[in-house]
Design an enzyme around this catalytic site. Structure first.
Site, PDB file in Angstrom:
ATOM      1  N   LYS A   1       0.844  -1.187   0.000  1.00  0.00           N
ATOM      2  CA  LYS A   1       0.000   0.000   0.000  1.00  0.00           C
ATOM      3  C   LYS A   1       0.882   1.240   0.000  1.00  0.00           C
ATOM      4  O   LYS A   1       1.494   1.580   1.002  1.00  0.00           O
ATOM      5  CB  LYS A   1      -0.920   0.063   1.228  1.00  0.00           C
ATOM      6  CG  LYS A   1      -2.007   1.135   1.024  1.00  0.00           C
ATOM      7  CD  LYS A   1      -2.535   1.739   2.309  1.00  0.00           C
ATOM      8  CE  LYS A   1      -1.807   2.984   2.742  1.00  0.00           C
ATOM      9  NZ  LYS A   1      -1.973   4.155   1.866  1.00  0.00           N
ATOM     10  N   GLY A  53       6.303   4.743   8.921  1.00  0.00           N
ATOM     11  CA  GLY A  53       5.501   5.958   8.983  1.00  0.00           C
ATOM     12  C   GLY A  53       5.571   6.562  10.370  1.00  0.00           C
ATOM     13  O   GLY A  53       6.581   6.424  11.072  1.00  0.00           O
ATOM     14  N   SER A  54       4.483   7.174  10.780  1.00  0.00           N
ATOM     15  CA  SER A  54       4.488   7.897  12.054  1.00  0.00           C
ATOM     16  C   SER A  54       4.425   6.934  13.233  1.00  0.00           C
ATOM     17  O   SER A  54       3.882   5.827  13.133  1.00  0.00           O
ATOM     18  CB  SER A  54       3.301   8.857  12.103  1.00  0.00           C
ATOM     19  OG  SER A  54       2.092   8.141  12.019  1.00  0.00           O
ATOM     20  N   THR A  55       4.969   7.365  14.340  1.00  0.00           N
ATOM     21  CA  THR A  55       4.964   6.536  15.541  1.00  0.00           C
ATOM     22  C   THR A  55       3.536   6.275  16.011  1.00  0.00           C
ATOM     23  O   THR A  55       3.209   5.169  16.444  1.00  0.00           O
ATOM     24  CB  THR A  55       5.815   7.199  16.640  1.00  0.00           C
ATOM     25  OG1 THR A  55       7.173   7.244  16.173  1.00  0.00           O
ATOM     26  CG2 THR A  55       5.791   6.401  17.935  1.00  0.00           C
ATOM     27  N   GLY A  99       2.024   3.677  13.815  1.00  0.00           N
ATOM     28  CA  GLY A  99       2.772   2.439  14.079  1.00  0.00           C
ATOM     29  C   GLY A  99       2.283   1.731  15.336  1.00  0.00           C
ATOM     30  O   GLY A  99       2.157   0.500  15.362  1.00  0.00           O
ATOM     31  N   GLU A 113       9.160   0.794  11.236  1.00  0.00           N
ATOM     32  CA  GLU A 113      10.190   1.832  11.098  1.00  0.00           C
ATOM     33  C   GLU A 113       9.463   3.152  11.305  1.00  0.00           C
ATOM     34  O   GLU A 113       8.663   3.560  10.472  1.00  0.00           O
ATOM     35  CB  GLU A 113      10.823   1.808   9.700  1.00  0.00           C
ATOM     36  CG  GLU A 113      11.566   0.540   9.358  1.00  0.00           C
ATOM     37  CD  GLU A 113      12.838   0.323  10.160  1.00  0.00           C
ATOM     38  OE1 GLU A 113      13.194   1.190  10.993  1.00  0.00           O
ATOM     39  OE2 GLU A 113      13.466  -0.728   9.972  1.00  0.00           O
ATOM     40  N   CYS A 118      13.221  10.109   8.143  1.00  0.00           N
ATOM     41  CA  CYS A 118      13.223   9.635   9.530  1.00  0.00           C
ATOM     42  C   CYS A 118      14.627   9.648  10.113  1.00  0.00           C
ATOM     43  O   CYS A 118      14.789   9.673  11.322  1.00  0.00           O
ATOM     44  CB  CYS A 118      12.603   8.252   9.617  1.00  0.00           C
ATOM     45  SG  CYS A 118      13.206   7.120   8.361  1.00  0.00           S
ATOM     46  N   GLU A 162       9.728  15.321  16.388  1.00  0.00           N
ATOM     47  CA  GLU A 162      10.135  15.113  15.003  1.00  0.00           C
ATOM     48  C   GLU A 162       9.439  16.185  14.159  1.00  0.00           C
ATOM     49  O   GLU A 162       8.218  16.299  14.181  1.00  0.00           O
ATOM     50  CB  GLU A 162       9.725  13.720  14.518  1.00  0.00           C
ATOM     51  CG  GLU A 162      10.094  13.497  13.062  1.00  0.00           C
ATOM     52  CD  GLU A 162       9.904  12.061  12.597  1.00  0.00           C
ATOM     53  OE1 GLU A 162       8.786  11.539  12.746  1.00  0.00           O
ATOM     54  OE2 GLU A 162      10.872  11.479  12.082  1.00  0.00           O
TER      55      GLU A 162
HETATM   56  P1  NAP Z   1       1.316   8.009   8.511  1.00  0.00           P
HETATM   57  O1  NAP Z   1      -0.069   8.460   8.704  1.00  0.00           O
HETATM   58  O2  NAP Z   1       1.947   7.172   9.570  1.00  0.00           O
HETATM   59  O3  NAP Z   1       1.336   7.231   7.091  1.00  0.00           O
HETATM   60  C1  NAP Z   1       2.210   6.208   6.707  1.00  0.00           C
HETATM   61  C2  NAP Z   1       1.478   5.157   5.908  1.00  0.00           C
HETATM   62  O4  NAP Z   1       0.515   4.505   6.758  1.00  0.00           O
HETATM   63  C3  NAP Z   1       0.670   5.714   4.731  1.00  0.00           C
HETATM   64  O5  NAP Z   1       0.671   4.783   3.681  1.00  0.00           O
HETATM   65  C4  NAP Z   1      -0.717   5.837   5.344  1.00  0.00           C
HETATM   66  O6  NAP Z   1      -1.749   5.847   4.397  1.00  0.00           O
HETATM   67  C5  NAP Z   1      -0.775   4.590   6.189  1.00  0.00           C
HETATM   68  N1  NAP Z   1      -1.772   4.632   7.253  1.00  0.00           N
HETATM   69  C6  NAP Z   1      -2.286   5.739   7.878  1.00  0.00           C
HETATM   70  N2  NAP Z   1      -3.179   5.368   8.805  1.00  0.00           N
HETATM   71  C7  NAP Z   1      -3.233   4.016   8.804  1.00  0.00           C
HETATM   72  C8  NAP Z   1      -3.977   3.039   9.540  1.00  0.00           C
HETATM   73  N3  NAP Z   1      -4.824   3.391  10.507  1.00  0.00           N
HETATM   74  N4  NAP Z   1      -3.779   1.740   9.278  1.00  0.00           N
HETATM   75  C9  NAP Z   1      -2.920   1.350   8.318  1.00  0.00           C
HETATM   76  N5  NAP Z   1      -2.199   2.222   7.578  1.00  0.00           N
HETATM   77  C10 NAP Z   1      -2.342   3.544   7.821  1.00  0.00           C
HETATM   78  O7  NAP Z   1       2.265   9.205   8.259  1.00  0.00           O
HETATM   79  P2  NAP Z   1       1.844  10.627   7.613  1.00  0.00           P
HETATM   80  O8  NAP Z   1       0.509  11.077   8.110  1.00  0.00           O
HETATM   81  O9  NAP Z   1       2.029  10.501   6.173  1.00  0.00           O
HETATM   82  O10 NAP Z   1       2.972  11.563   8.210  1.00  0.00           O
HETATM   83  C11 NAP Z   1       2.797  12.109   9.509  1.00  0.00           C
HETATM   84  C12 NAP Z   1       4.129  12.187  10.222  1.00  0.00           C
HETATM   85  O11 NAP Z   1       4.677  10.873  10.375  1.00  0.00           O
HETATM   86  C13 NAP Z   1       5.217  12.953   9.521  1.00  0.00           C
HETATM   87  O12 NAP Z   1       5.106  14.318   9.704  1.00  0.00           O
HETATM   88  C14 NAP Z   1       6.438  12.361  10.157  1.00  0.00           C
HETATM   89  O13 NAP Z   1       6.687  12.958  11.390  1.00  0.00           O
HETATM   90  C15 NAP Z   1       6.084  10.913  10.352  1.00  0.00           C
HETATM   91  N6  NAP Z   1       6.570  10.048   9.269  1.00  0.00           N
HETATM   92  C16 NAP Z   1       7.640   9.259   9.468  1.00  0.00           C
HETATM   93  C17 NAP Z   1       8.133   8.472   8.429  1.00  0.00           C
HETATM   94  C18 NAP Z   1       9.308   7.576   8.583  1.00  0.00           C
HETATM   95  O14 NAP Z   1       9.974   7.279   7.601  1.00  0.00           O
HETATM   96  N7  NAP Z   1       9.599   7.075   9.760  1.00  0.00           N
HETATM   97  C19 NAP Z   1       7.523   8.501   7.195  1.00  0.00           C
HETATM   98  C20 NAP Z   1       6.399   9.317   7.012  1.00  0.00           C
HETATM   99  C21 NAP Z   1       5.951  10.070   8.052  1.00  0.00           C
HETATM  100  P3  NAP Z   1      -2.317   7.267   3.850  1.00  0.00           P
HETATM  101  O15 NAP Z   1      -1.376   7.732   2.860  1.00  0.00           O
HETATM  102  O16 NAP Z   1      -3.626   6.921   3.280  1.00  0.00           O
HETATM  103  O17 NAP Z   1      -2.442   8.176   5.053  1.00  0.00           O
END
Ligand code: NAP
Ligand code: MG
Length: 452
Positions: free
Chosen positions: A155, A208-210, A213, A230, A264, A355
């Site tokens: 996804k 993705g986000s903590t 996660g 991660e 990250c 972060e």
């Molecule tokens: P996110 O919400 O954690 O999204 C990461 C992935 O998870 C996306 O594919 C997202 O889909 C999916 N997702 C979201 N909610 C989910 C759920 N309930 N169940 C399963 N999958 C789900 O991250 P974000 O909102 O894009 O970014 C927010 C913050 O997270 C950033 O500002 C940053 O601080 C952090 N982040 C960290 C990393 C890293 O590499 N560690 C990467 C990205 C973001 P959708 O696209 O549909 O939301």
């Protein structure tokens, strides 16, 4: 009801294309197909599976320009980064293509017969990818997963589905059988969540986000589903006075502003030994002002725009702390922000603790080695970090003292497909890449064979 998403070019806010998003029924259908494909993929002779992965790697390499262009347009990545990212997918596939023929078990001495272990694939692996590095992060999941004999459902993030969609076409072109490599554009709450709840998905790899996660880990507990996480980071770039200060300062912008800080591993805390502070800041200011924020299509670009207006607003909310200096950025349409260097009042400042995921870095000073380690460890995150010193003993002591998964000494690079990558504390769970990654995509089966 059919769901769609308008993909936006973050450098100019134009609509690139519209992508159909999968609903729950469609998601279930693809998972069923992946589960069916697993039965034949797992039984393909190891040498043949290896050859298919090498072929997939070669096809990705042959399309590196096209894939890079997709990421420049979809994610605002600089040309240099986007080419590296396409190559990283090809390289990671080639690295793990060596695995099927080397997925050794053990023969363990026991009385009464022989005992052997097998590394068996898990089944369907669900990979949930963020928007910050769409290609590499997908590849770090799918390359070892496929090599170990699993099939994958991927996804992509809603913002950045295009490179994954293209990789799925290239996989078929390379001869990867139908149903083995599946990309499911869709919402996290629908497609991503279904990976967690669907019993045929045996493992979830999430980046993705903590906060998301944690909810994935909690959801996976229901089926004792395997999970690799991660998550976020707040990594330190620790600069000792005995270091090559000019070199450390010249590298510091790239260590945090690369990919507009949406990384990250971003070294978003700079810790400088007090006696070197003035000299460091002088060199650092020159380097930040030279950091080119411009059209990501230009070969000279060091940094492009942020991914979205939402991310821009989130990052902007950190800019109420004292500013040391900034770089420059284009004006006009697009989510442009200049690199910004903050001098937080103390270690409780928001910019020091959270972060930011944008082109913002906070600088503070320390007195000695033990204070540097204490300050670096004063975080719930622990993903990466850098240590700059000419003293080998100090480099070793500080490397052992800092609680993070991927450190570099006199360097800012933390990702290599040959070596393990992952976080301490709330930065994650498990490790990707490197020689042990296959363990995360296999179960160990022990078989005792009686000699009687
Ligand atoms: P996110 O919400 O954690 O999204 C990461 C992935 O998870 C996306 O594919 C997202 O889909 C999916 N997702 C979201 N909610 C989910 C759920 N309930 N169940 C399963 N999958 C789900 O991250 P974000 O909102 O894009 O970014 C927010 C913050 O997270 C950033 O500002 C940053 O601080 C952090 N982040 C960290 C990393 C890293 O590499 N560690 C990467 C990205 C973001 P959708 O696209 O549909 O939301
Ligand atoms: Mg989100």
């Amino acid at each position: 009801m059919s769901l769609t998403y308008d993909v936006i070019n973050p450098a100019n806010e134009s609509v690139v294309t519209t992508v159909a998003l999968l609903n729950l029924e469609q998601t279930d259908a693809v998972i069923a197909q992946a589960s069916k494909a697993f039965e034949s993929w797992r039984t393909i002779a190891p040498g043949d599976r290896a050859r298919l992965l090498r072929r997939f790697s070669e096809v990705v390499s042959a399309h590196r320009e096209e894939l890079a262009q997709i990421e420049i347009t979809n994610a605002g990545h600089t040309r240099g980064n986007a080419l590296w990212e396409a190559d990283n997918v090809a390289n990671t596939l080639m690295y793990f293509a060596a695995a099927p023929e080397r997925l050794f078990g053990r023969q363990i001495p026991v009385p009464g017969g022989i005992d052997i272990t097998f590394k068996e694939p898990l089944g369907v692996v669900g990979i949930i990818v963020p928007w910050n590095f769409p290609m590499p992060i997908a590849g770090w999941g799918f390359a070892p997963a496929l090599a170990a004999g699993n099939t994958v459902v991927i996804k992509p993030a809603e913002y950045t589905p295009l490179s994954a969609i293209r990789l799925a076409e290239l996989a078929l072109e390379a001869g990867i059988p139908e149903g083995v490599f599946n990309v499911l554009p869709g919402k996290g709450s629908i497609v991503g969540n279904r990976f967690v709840t669907h019993p045929l998905v045996r493992k979830v790899v999430f980046t993705g986000s903590t906060s998301v996660g944690k909810s994935i880990m909690a959801g996976c507990a229901d089926q004792v589903k395997r999970v690799t996480l991660e998550l976020g980071g707040k990594s330190s770039n620790i600069i000792f006075a005995d270091a090559d200060i000019a070199k450390a300062a010249a590298g510091a912008p790239g260590a945090v502003f690369d990919n507009a800080g949406q990384d990250c591993c971003a070294r978003s805390r700079i810790l400088v030994q007090k006696s070197a502070f003035d000299s460091f800041m002088e060199h650092f200011e020159i380097a930040v002002k030279k950091f080119r924020v411009e059209d990501p299509n230009l070969a000279t670009a060091d940094m492009g725009p942020l991914i979205s207006k939402k991310q821009f607003n989130a990052v902007e909310s950190f800019l109420d702390e004292p500013v040391a200096f900034t770089g420059t950025a284009p004006s006009g349409p697009g989510y442009w922000m200049p690199p910004t260097v903050l001098l937080p009042k103390n270690t409780q400042s928001r910019s020091w603790r959270e972060e930011i995921f944008g082109p913002v870095v906070s600088v503070m000073t320390f007195d000695d080695e033990s204070e540097a380690i204490t300050m670096a460890n004063d975080s719930e995150y622990g993903l990466s970090g850098s240590i700059w010193t000419r003293d080998i003993g100090r480099a070793l002591r500080v490397s052992r003292g800092v609680e993070t998964g991927a450190l570099s000494v006199n360097s800012n690079s933390s990702v290599r497909f040959w070596t393990p990558f992952g976080g301490y504390k709330q930065s994650g769970l498990g490790r990707e890449l490197g020689p042990d990654a296959l363990d995360s995509f296999t179960e160990v089966k022990n078989v005792f064979i009686s000699q009687d």
